[in-house]
Design a protein around this motif. Structure first.
Motif, mmCIF file in Angstrom:
data_model
loop_
_atom_site.group_PDB
_atom_site.id
_atom_site.type_symbol
_atom_site.label_atom_id
_atom_site.label_comp_id
_atom_site.label_asym_id
_atom_site.label_seq_id
_atom_site.Cartn_x
_atom_site.Cartn_y
_atom_site.Cartn_z
ATOM 1 N N GLY A 1 0.838 -1.103 0.148
ATOM 2 C CA GLY A 1 0.097 0.001 0.104
ATOM 3 C C GLY A 1 0.963 1.307 0.150
ATOM 4 N N GLY A 2 2.094 1.139 -0.671
ATOM 5 C CA GLY A 2 2.750 2.435 -0.556
ATOM 6 C C GLY A 2 3.858 2.655 0.561
ATOM 7 N N ALA A 3 3.903 1.729 1.542
ATOM 8 C CA ALA A 3 4.698 1.814 2.693
ATOM 9 C C ALA A 3 5.911 0.774 2.491
ATOM 10 C CB ALA A 3 3.873 1.418 3.945
ATOM 11 N N ILE A 4 6.816 1.162 3.273
ATOM 12 C CA ILE A 4 8.225 0.404 3.062
ATOM 13 C C ILE A 4 8.384 -0.515 4.551
ATOM 14 C CG2 ILE A 4 10.761 0.386 3.366
ATOM 15 C CD1 ILE A 4 9.462 1.139 0.390
ATOM 16 N N VAL A 5 8.268 -1.677 4.317
ATOM 17 C CA VAL A 5 8.345 -2.419 5.664
ATOM 18 C C VAL A 5 9.272 -3.231 5.514
ATOM 19 C CG1 VAL A 5 5.556 -2.450 5.591
ATOM 20 C CG2 VAL A 5 6.795 -4.249 4.537
ATOM 21 N N ALA A 6 9.811 -3.834 6.739
ATOM 22 C CA ALA A 6 10.709 -4.805 6.959
ATOM 23 C C ALA A 6 10.446 -6.273 6.451
ATOM 24 C CB ALA A 6 11.243 -4.679 8.559
ATOM 25 N N GLY A 7 11.476 -6.945 5.871
ATOM 26 C CA GLY A 7 11.364 -8.424 5.505
ATOM 27 C C GLY A 7 12.121 -8.737 4.445
ATOM 28 N N CYS A 8 12.062 -9.900 4.211
ATOM 29 C CA CYS A 8 12.843 -10.497 3.001
ATOM 30 C C CYS A 8 12.040 -10.983 1.904
ATOM 31 C CB CYS A 8 13.657 -11.712 3.516
ATOM 32 S SG CYS A 8 14.960 -11.334 4.966
ATOM 33 N N GLY A 9 12.480 -10.968 0.788
ATOM 34 C CA GLY A 9 11.727 -11.500 -0.454
ATOM 35 C C GLY A 9 12.593 -11.488 -1.701
ATOM 36 N N ALA A 10 11.960 -11.281 -2.727
ATOM 37 C CA ALA A 10 12.399 -11.497 -4.101
ATOM 38 C C ALA A 10 11.716 -10.469 -5.013
ATOM 39 C CB ALA A 10 12.690 -12.789 -4.737
ATOM 40 N N THR A 11 12.213 -10.029 -6.025
ATOM 41 C CA THR A 11 11.476 -9.154 -6.767
ATOM 42 C C THR A 11 11.980 -9.386 -8.240
ATOM 43 O OG1 THR A 11 11.053 -6.656 -7.554
ATOM 44 C CG2 THR A 11 13.314 -7.175 -6.740
ATOM 45 N N GLU A 12 10.822 -9.179 -8.972
ATOM 46 C CA GLU A 12 11.068 -9.282 -10.755
ATOM 47 C C GLU A 12 10.681 -8.241 -11.074
ATOM 48 O OE1 GLU A 12 9.572 -13.065 -12.441
ATOM 49 O OE2 GLU A 12 9.854 -14.169 -10.469
ATOM 50 N N LEU A 13 10.466 -7.179 -10.571
ATOM 51 C CA LEU A 13 9.975 -5.957 -11.030
ATOM 52 C C LEU A 13 10.930 -5.319 -12.172
ATOM 53 C CD1 LEU A 13 7.776 -3.612 -10.973
ATOM 54 C CD2 LEU A 13 9.299 -2.509 -9.294
ATOM 55 N N VAL A 14 10.185 -5.020 -13.293
ATOM 56 C CA VAL A 14 10.903 -4.298 -14.268
ATOM 57 C C VAL A 14 10.135 -2.899 -14.305
ATOM 58 C CG1 VAL A 14 11.226 -4.308 -16.741
ATOM 59 C CG2 VAL A 14 11.531 -6.279 -15.555
ATOM 60 N N ILE A 15 10.800 -1.958 -14.291
ATOM 61 C CA ILE A 15 10.120 -0.455 -14.358
ATOM 62 C C ILE A 15 10.061 -0.049 -15.597
ATOM 63 C CG2 ILE A 15 10.009 1.883 -13.653
ATOM 64 C CD1 ILE A 15 11.214 1.003 -10.912
ATOM 65 N N THR A 16 8.720 0.182 -16.273
ATOM 66 C CA THR A 16 8.687 0.845 -17.474
ATOM 67 C C THR A 16 7.816 1.863 -17.579
ATOM 68 O OG1 THR A 16 6.148 -0.814 -17.789
ATOM 69 C CG2 THR A 16 8.367 -1.916 -18.530
ATOM 70 N N PRO A 17 7.649 2.571 -18.798
ATOM 71 C CA PRO A 17 7.050 3.876 -18.698
ATOM 72 C C PRO A 17 5.654 3.824 -18.259
ATOM 73 C CG PRO A 17 8.378 3.740 -20.790
ATOM 74 C CD PRO A 17 8.641 2.219 -20.003
ATOM 75 N N GLY A 18 5.149 4.837 -17.469
ATOM 76 C CA GLY A 18 4.161 4.855 -16.972
ATOM 77 C C GLY A 18 3.907 4.334 -15.517
ATOM 78 N N HIS A 19 5.151 3.779 -15.071
ATOM 79 C CA HIS A 19 5.243 3.273 -13.737
ATOM 80 C C HIS A 19 4.835 4.350 -12.557
ATOM 81 C CE1 HIS A 19 6.606 1.135 -10.162
ATOM 82 N NE2 HIS A 19 7.208 2.019 -9.762
ATOM 83 N N GLU A 20 4.152 4.103 -11.781
ATOM 84 C CA GLU A 20 3.825 5.178 -10.516
ATOM 85 C C GLU A 20 4.632 5.011 -9.478
ATOM 86 O OE1 GLU A 20 0.326 6.333 -7.327
ATOM 87 O OE2 GLU A 20 0.013 4.652 -8.806
ATOM 88 N N ALA B 1 12.341 10.168 -14.917
ATOM 89 C CA ALA B 1 12.899 11.500 -15.281
ATOM 90 C C ALA B 1 12.170 11.923 -16.785
ATOM 91 C CB ALA B 1 14.361 11.635 -15.182
ATOM 92 N N GLY B 2 11.486 11.160 -17.455
ATOM 93 C CA GLY B 2 11.296 11.333 -18.702
ATOM 94 C C GLY B 2 12.156 10.961 -19.794
ATOM 95 N N ARG B 3 11.612 10.055 -20.791
ATOM 96 C CA ARG B 3 12.383 9.618 -21.716
ATOM 97 C C ARG B 3 13.390 10.542 -22.672
ATOM 98 N NH1 ARG B 3 12.569 7.908 -27.245
ATOM 99 N NH2 ARG B 3 10.706 9.031 -27.718
ATOM 100 N N GLU B 4 12.611 11.748 -23.211
ATOM 101 C CA GLU B 4 13.365 12.668 -23.918
ATOM 102 C C GLU B 4 14.098 13.559 -23.206
ATOM 103 O OE1 GLU B 4 10.389 14.813 -26.078
ATOM 104 O OE2 GLU B 4 9.587 13.352 -27.265
ATOM 105 N N ARG B 5 13.905 13.838 -21.968
ATOM 106 C CA ARG B 5 14.625 14.343 -21.123
ATOM 107 C C ARG B 5 15.935 13.670 -20.494
ATOM 108 N NH1 ARG B 5 13.579 14.876 -15.331
ATOM 109 N NH2 ARG B 5 14.814 16.787 -14.374
ATOM 110 N N VAL B 6 15.773 12.427 -20.436
ATOM 111 C CA VAL B 6 16.967 11.610 -20.231
ATOM 112 C C VAL B 6 17.745 11.256 -21.257
ATOM 113 C CG1 VAL B 6 17.479 9.297 -19.353
ATOM 114 C CG2 VAL B 6 15.928 10.550 -18.095
ATOM 115 N N LEU B 7 17.364 10.957 -22.463
ATOM 116 C CA LEU B 7 18.132 10.903 -23.724
ATOM 117 C C LEU B 7 18.957 11.916 -24.187
ATOM 118 C CD1 LEU B 7 15.995 8.288 -25.777
ATOM 119 C CD2 LEU B 7 17.829 7.691 -24.277
ATOM 120 N N SER B 8 18.136 13.131 -23.861
ATOM 121 C CA SER B 8 18.728 14.350 -24.118
ATOM 122 C C SER B 8 19.990 14.316 -23.272
ATOM 123 C CB SER B 8 17.954 15.305 -24.048
ATOM 124 O OG SER B 8 18.520 16.779 -24.340
ATOM 125 N N ALA B 9 20.078 14.459 -22.063
ATOM 126 C CA ALA B 9 21.033 14.102 -21.091
ATOM 127 C C ALA B 9 22.007 13.374 -21.553
ATOM 128 C CB ALA B 9 20.511 14.165 -19.882
#
Length: 352
Positions: A277-296, A322-330
């Motif tokens: 729910g948006g909180a950072i909690v303690a614990g162990c786990g595994a992530t397969e998250l791939v962050i793509t455009p539109g990620h909140e 940070a925005g695709r065009e902005r980052v690729l310009s950088a």
């Protein structure tokens, strides 16, 4: 549909760093602020940049995973020599199973015994990954005799990325410089490279806290799927202690920005927040998250990151923040200005 070609750029080969900067804080830093022009600075300026607006400085979150010398050579029963890259090095003993990338032994037989050179470690080949496995390059092995981490520490080589191409291979200097000064928990096969720029003196000047994500080789693979949303990197293990979770949540409650040192920290924090729910909690786990455009983005406000490979999930993450065009310009500006790229290269500080 978003294509991998949307995250492509041209890079002269001579700008791929083959050696680290003489000092950790000696790298250049390209600052991409939320508003205003690009600034050409240095890592040494980081404390100043973090407190430049007169507000409460961000809480800096680092990844304390330690790189394991996970590349070893083994011999088949026929005597043929080949290479193994252990994907998830951990404290494993006889009977445990592990995964590895195998090079130079295409026709291993199920049940065949493999002897690791320079160590008392014997493995049994179980089989290659199936078509539905997120890591199609992996094979499964069983430990017959020996302890995995002990064997890697005694016989393994540091798994430098393939774009660091030196005739002599890894050096003694790499043993310290391809490792962060805060590395503590053994388990990565690649360094969380943004953290390589921070030395102990600089860390003493910024408020920081450590979490752990053990980096696997899949993180750095190019995106081959036609739609980036279908790209897989494989699961990576993480841990957030109760103390770290409390400090991160306290900083957020105070309205302080969260600065992730590297994409590994970003993926861990965003993955945990998405499941709680948006909180950072303690614990162990595994992530397969791939962050793509539109990620909140729920947690990370700023990112300290190296310059990444074209068409990679890491570059896509930075663009998503940070925005695709902005980052690729950088990136284009960094190429023009002669910045050094990839693991031993320079870095950038971006704001969401």
């Amino acid at each position: 549909m978003t294509s991998p070609a949307d995250f492509d750029f041209e890079l002269p080969l001579e700008q791929i760093a083959q050696q680290p900067a003489p000092q950790r804080r000696g790298a250049r830093l390209l600052h991409l602020p939320r508003g205003g022009p690009i600034e050409h600075r240095g890592v040494v300026d980081l404390p100043e940049l973090l407190g430049a607006r007169g507000h409460a400085p961000p809480l800096v979150v680092v990844n304390d995973s330690k790189v394991v010398p996970a590349r070893v050579h083994a011999r088949r029963e026929t005597g043929k020599r080949f290479e193994l890259l252990i994907v998830e090095p951990a404290a494993l003993g006889p009977g445990a199973r592990l995964r590895a990338w195998i090079r130079g032994a295409k026709k291993l037989r199920e049940g065949e015994l493999l002897n690791v050179e320079g160590a008392e470690l014997v493995l049994r080949f179980v089989g290659r990954a199936g078509p539905d496995d997120p890591d199609s390059r992996a094979s499964e092995l069983e430990i017959v005799a020996g302890e995995l981490l002990d064997a890697l520490e005694s016989a393994g080589q540091l798994p430098l990325p393939p774009y660091i191409s030196r005739p002599e291979g890894p050096s003694d200097r790499d043993l310290t410089r391809y490792q962060t000064v805060f590395a503590r928990e053994r388990g990565s096969v690649a360094a969380p490279t943004a953290g390589l720029h921070l030395d102990r003196e600089l860390l003493a000047e910024i408020d920081h806290v450590a979490i752990t994500l053990h980096v696997g080789p899949g993180t750095f693979l190019p995106i081959e799927a036609e739609d980036v949303r279908d790209h897989k990197v494989g699961a990576e293990r993480f841990e957030i202690t109760a103390e770290a979770a409390a400090r991160i949540e306290a900083a957020r409650a105070q309205g302080r920005p969260i600065l992730a040192v590297g994409t590994t920290v970003t993926r861990t924090l965003e993955s945990v927040a998405a499941g709680h729910g948006g909180a950072i909690v303690a614990g162990c786990g595994a992530t397969e998250l791939v962050i793509t455009p539109g990620h909140e983005f729920r947690v990370v406000d700023r990112l300290l990151s190296n310059f990444h490979l074209p068409r990679s999930s890491l570059l896509m993450l930075v663009c998503s923040l940070a925005g695709r065009e902005r980052v690729l310009s950088a990136y284009a500006e960094a190429v023009r200005a002669g910045y050094r790229f990839y693991s031993y290269g320079d870095c950038m500080l971006v704001e969401r």
